[in-house]
Design a protein around this motif. Structure first.
Motif, PDB file in Angstrom:
ATOM      1  N   ALA A 123       0.842  -1.196   0.000  1.00 42.33           N
ATOM      2  CA  ALA A 123       0.000   0.000   0.000  1.00 42.33           C
ATOM      3  C   ALA A 123       0.879   1.248   0.000  1.00 42.33           C
ATOM      4  O   ALA A 123       1.981   1.231   0.552  1.00 42.33           O
ATOM      5  N   PRO A 124       0.415   2.322  -0.602  1.00 41.40           N
ATOM      6  CA  PRO A 124       1.183   3.568  -0.562  1.00 41.40           C
ATOM      7  C   PRO A 124       1.341   4.061   0.880  1.00 41.40           C
ATOM      8  O   PRO A 124       0.442   3.875   1.703  1.00 41.40           O
ATOM      9  N   GLY A 125       2.464   4.667   1.178  1.00 42.68           N
ATOM     10  CA  GLY A 125       2.696   5.213   2.508  1.00 42.68           C
ATOM     11  C   GLY A 125       4.004   5.965   2.570  1.00 42.68           C
ATOM     12  O   GLY A 125       4.806   5.919   1.641  1.00 42.68           O
ATOM     13  N   GLU A 126       4.202   6.655   3.666  1.00 38.85           N
ATOM     14  CA  GLU A 126       5.444   7.392   3.902  1.00 38.85           C
ATOM     15  C   GLU A 126       6.461   6.443   4.524  1.00 38.85           C
ATOM     16  O   GLU A 126       6.153   5.752   5.493  1.00 38.85           O
ATOM     17  N   ILE A 127       7.677   6.440   3.986  1.00 36.38           N
ATOM     18  CA  ILE A 127       8.738   5.558   4.472  1.00 36.38           C
ATOM     19  C   ILE A 127       9.912   6.420   4.919  1.00 36.38           C
ATOM     20  O   ILE A 127      10.404   7.257   4.154  1.00 36.38           O
ATOM     21  N   ALA A 128      10.363   6.222   6.141  1.00 35.29           N
ATOM     22  CA  ALA A 128      11.454   7.021   6.698  1.00 35.29           C
ATOM     23  C   ALA A 128      12.717   6.936   5.835  1.00 35.29           C
ATOM     24  O   ALA A 128      13.451   7.916   5.712  1.00 35.29           O
ATOM     25  N   ALA A 129      12.963   5.793   5.217  1.00 37.30           N
ATOM     26  CA  ALA A 129      14.170   5.625   4.400  1.00 37.30           C
ATOM     27  C   ALA A 129      14.218   6.602   3.229  1.00 37.30           C
ATOM     28  O   ALA A 129      15.300   6.891   2.702  1.00 37.30           O
ATOM     29  N   SER A 130      13.074   7.141   2.824  1.00 35.80           N
ATOM     30  CA  SER A 130      13.070   8.112   1.721  1.00 35.80           C
ATOM     31  C   SER A 130      13.865   9.361   2.106  1.00 35.80           C
ATOM     32  O   SER A 130      14.491   9.992   1.253  1.00 35.80           O
ATOM     33  N   GLU A 131      13.849   9.706   3.392  1.00 37.99           N
ATOM     34  CA  GLU A 131      14.633  10.856   3.850  1.00 37.99           C
ATOM     35  C   GLU A 131      16.127  10.590   3.685  1.00 37.99           C
ATOM     36  O   GLU A 131      16.895  11.501   3.371  1.00 37.99           O
ATOM     37  N   ALA A 132      16.553   9.354   3.903  1.00 37.06           N
ATOM     38  CA  ALA A 132      17.957   8.994   3.716  1.00 37.06           C
ATOM     39  C   ALA A 132      18.353   9.112   2.248  1.00 37.06           C
ATOM     40  O   ALA A 132      19.458   9.545   1.930  1.00 37.06           O
ATOM     41  N   VAL A 133      17.448   8.725   1.351  1.00 38.13           N
ATOM     42  CA  VAL A 133      17.717   8.848  -0.086  1.00 38.13           C
ATOM     43  C   VAL A 133      17.874  10.321  -0.454  1.00 38.13           C
ATOM     44  O   VAL A 133      18.816  10.706  -1.170  1.00 38.13           O
ATOM     45  N   ASP A 155      25.009  13.894   1.489  1.00 39.33           N
ATOM     46  CA  ASP A 155      25.366  13.133   2.689  1.00 39.33           C
ATOM     47  C   ASP A 155      25.407  11.648   2.330  1.00 39.33           C
ATOM     48  O   ASP A 155      24.427  10.928   2.486  1.00 39.33           O
ATOM     49  N   LEU A 156      26.545  11.198   1.838  1.00 37.64           N
ATOM     50  CA  LEU A 156      26.670   9.821   1.370  1.00 37.64           C
ATOM     51  C   LEU A 156      26.476   8.795   2.475  1.00 37.64           C
ATOM     52  O   LEU A 156      26.108   7.656   2.203  1.00 37.64           O
ATOM     53  N   SER A 157      26.681   9.191   3.718  1.00 35.31           N
ATOM     54  CA  SER A 157      26.520   8.248   4.832  1.00 35.31           C
ATOM     55  C   SER A 157      25.063   8.120   5.276  1.00 35.31           C
ATOM     56  O   SER A 157      24.755   7.264   6.114  1.00 35.31           O
ATOM     57  N   ALA A 158      24.169   8.903   4.732  1.00 35.41           N
ATOM     58  CA  ALA A 158      22.763   8.878   5.158  1.00 35.41           C
ATOM     59  C   ALA A 158      22.111   7.516   4.958  1.00 35.41           C
ATOM     60  O   ALA A 158      21.195   7.150   5.691  1.00 35.41           O
ATOM     61  N   ILE A 159      22.597   6.743   4.005  1.00 35.13           N
ATOM     62  CA  ILE A 159      21.995   5.436   3.706  1.00 35.13           C
ATOM     63  C   ILE A 159      22.528   4.315   4.591  1.00 35.13           C
ATOM     64  O   ILE A 159      21.961   3.230   4.642  1.00 35.13           O
ATOM     65  N   ASP A 160      23.612   4.590   5.318  1.00 32.88           N
ATOM     66  CA  ASP A 160      24.333   3.541   6.038  1.00 32.88           C
ATOM     67  C   ASP A 160      23.524   2.840   7.131  1.00 32.88           C
ATOM     68  O   ASP A 160      23.696   1.648   7.344  1.00 32.88           O
ATOM     69  N   PRO A 180      17.466  -4.408  -1.857  1.00 32.83           N
ATOM     70  CA  PRO A 180      17.401  -3.013  -1.392  1.00 32.83           C
ATOM     71  C   PRO A 180      18.556  -2.162  -1.927  1.00 32.83           C
ATOM     72  O   PRO A 180      19.460  -1.731  -1.203  1.00 32.83           O
ATOM     73  N   ALA A 181      18.528  -1.935  -3.244  1.00 30.22           N
ATOM     74  CA  ALA A 181      19.590  -1.172  -3.897  1.00 30.22           C
ATOM     75  C   ALA A 181      19.732   0.206  -3.254  1.00 30.22           C
ATOM     76  O   ALA A 181      18.776   0.751  -2.705  1.00 30.22           O
ATOM     77  N   LEU A 182      20.882   0.744  -3.342  1.00 29.91           N
ATOM     78  CA  LEU A 182      21.369   1.968  -2.740  1.00 29.91           C
ATOM     79  C   LEU A 182      21.676   1.747  -1.266  1.00 29.91           C
ATOM     80  O   LEU A 182      22.783   2.018  -0.832  1.00 29.91           O
ATOM     81  N   PHE A 183      20.737   1.230  -0.483  1.00 32.26           N
ATOM     82  CA  PHE A 183      20.968   0.998   0.943  1.00 32.26           C
ATOM     83  C   PHE A 183      21.986  -0.131   1.157  1.00 32.26           C
ATOM     84  O   PHE A 183      22.731  -0.114   2.132  1.00 32.26           O
ATOM     85  N   VAL A 184      21.990  -1.102   0.274  1.00 37.30           N
ATOM     86  CA  VAL A 184      23.018  -2.137   0.204  1.00 37.30           C
ATOM     87  C   VAL A 184      23.698  -1.864  -1.140  1.00 37.30           C
ATOM     88  O   VAL A 184      23.218  -2.291  -2.188  1.00 37.30           O
ATOM     89  N   PRO A 185      24.787  -1.082  -1.120  1.00 36.32           N
ATOM     90  CA  PRO A 185      25.315  -0.464  -2.335  1.00 36.32           C
ATOM     91  C   PRO A 185      26.100  -1.392  -3.270  1.00 36.32           C
ATOM     92  O   PRO A 185      27.318  -1.284  -3.415  1.00 36.32           O
TER      93      PRO A 185
END
Length: 173
Positions: free
Chosen positions: A55-65, A72-77, A132-137
């Motif tokens: 379902a559509p929703g707000e995901i906190a990880a979007s802020e890291a992206v 801030d390259l470390s935001a995804i870590d 989980p691309a980007l988060f697991v680079p």
């Protein structure tokens, strides 16, 4: 298929639309990548773990992206991810998260870092099945000759990510 409740969110990035699928209860990212097609993301999840829908929703990880793309390259870590596989693949995915931005490894170096120097194909397979691309680079792994190799989201995206990371990694803190 699993009964895990998931949510999805698509945001705009300089490399195109980026969709994240996460567990509703804890926000753990199950799949992500540069597409606005939720079914494409669902299909990246291992069949035994794949939710029937999202379902559509707000995901906190979007802020890291967004922070990553803002420099801030470390935001995804520290984004929580969840994917399952065999012992080597699971370990290899954790090793991917330790590759420093701007310092990509070759598949051979990645196999060594993953503890199995002769398992270059298995290391490449871990990259290819990383949901989980980007988060697991996985984009930070190159062919042994230094060329880009493959990337589920296209070589233009991989090239862009590596160039962004190389230029930002060189900047003083």
């Amino acid at each position: 298929m699993t009964s895990t409740k998931t949510i999805h969110q698509t945001i705009s990035t300089p490399d195109g639309p980026f969709t994240i699928i996460a567990r509703a209860e804890d926000g753990a990212v199950l799949a992500s990548g540069w597409s606005d097609d939720v079914q494409v993301m669902l299909d990246r999840i291992r069949p035994a773990d794949r939710p029937a829908s999202s379902a559509p929703g707000e995901i906190a990880a979007s802020e890291a992206v967004e922070a990553y793309y803002a420099g801030d390259l470390s935001a995804i870590d520290d984004v929580l991810v969840a994917q399952s596989g065999g012992p080597f693949r699971t370990h290899a995915w954790s090793v991917l998260r330790t590759i420093e931005p701007g310092k990509p490894l070759t598949y051979s170096e990645f196999a060594v870092a993953s503890g199995r120097p002769s398992a270059v194909r298995a290391a490449a397979s871990a990259c290819a099945t990383n949901a989980p691309a980007l988060f697991v680079p996985c984009h930070r792994v190159l062919r042994t000759d230094g060329s880009l190799g493959g990337f589920a989201w296209g070589l233009d995206v991989k090239r862009s990510l590596l160039a962004r990371e190389a230029s930002l990694a060189l900047q003083p803190d």
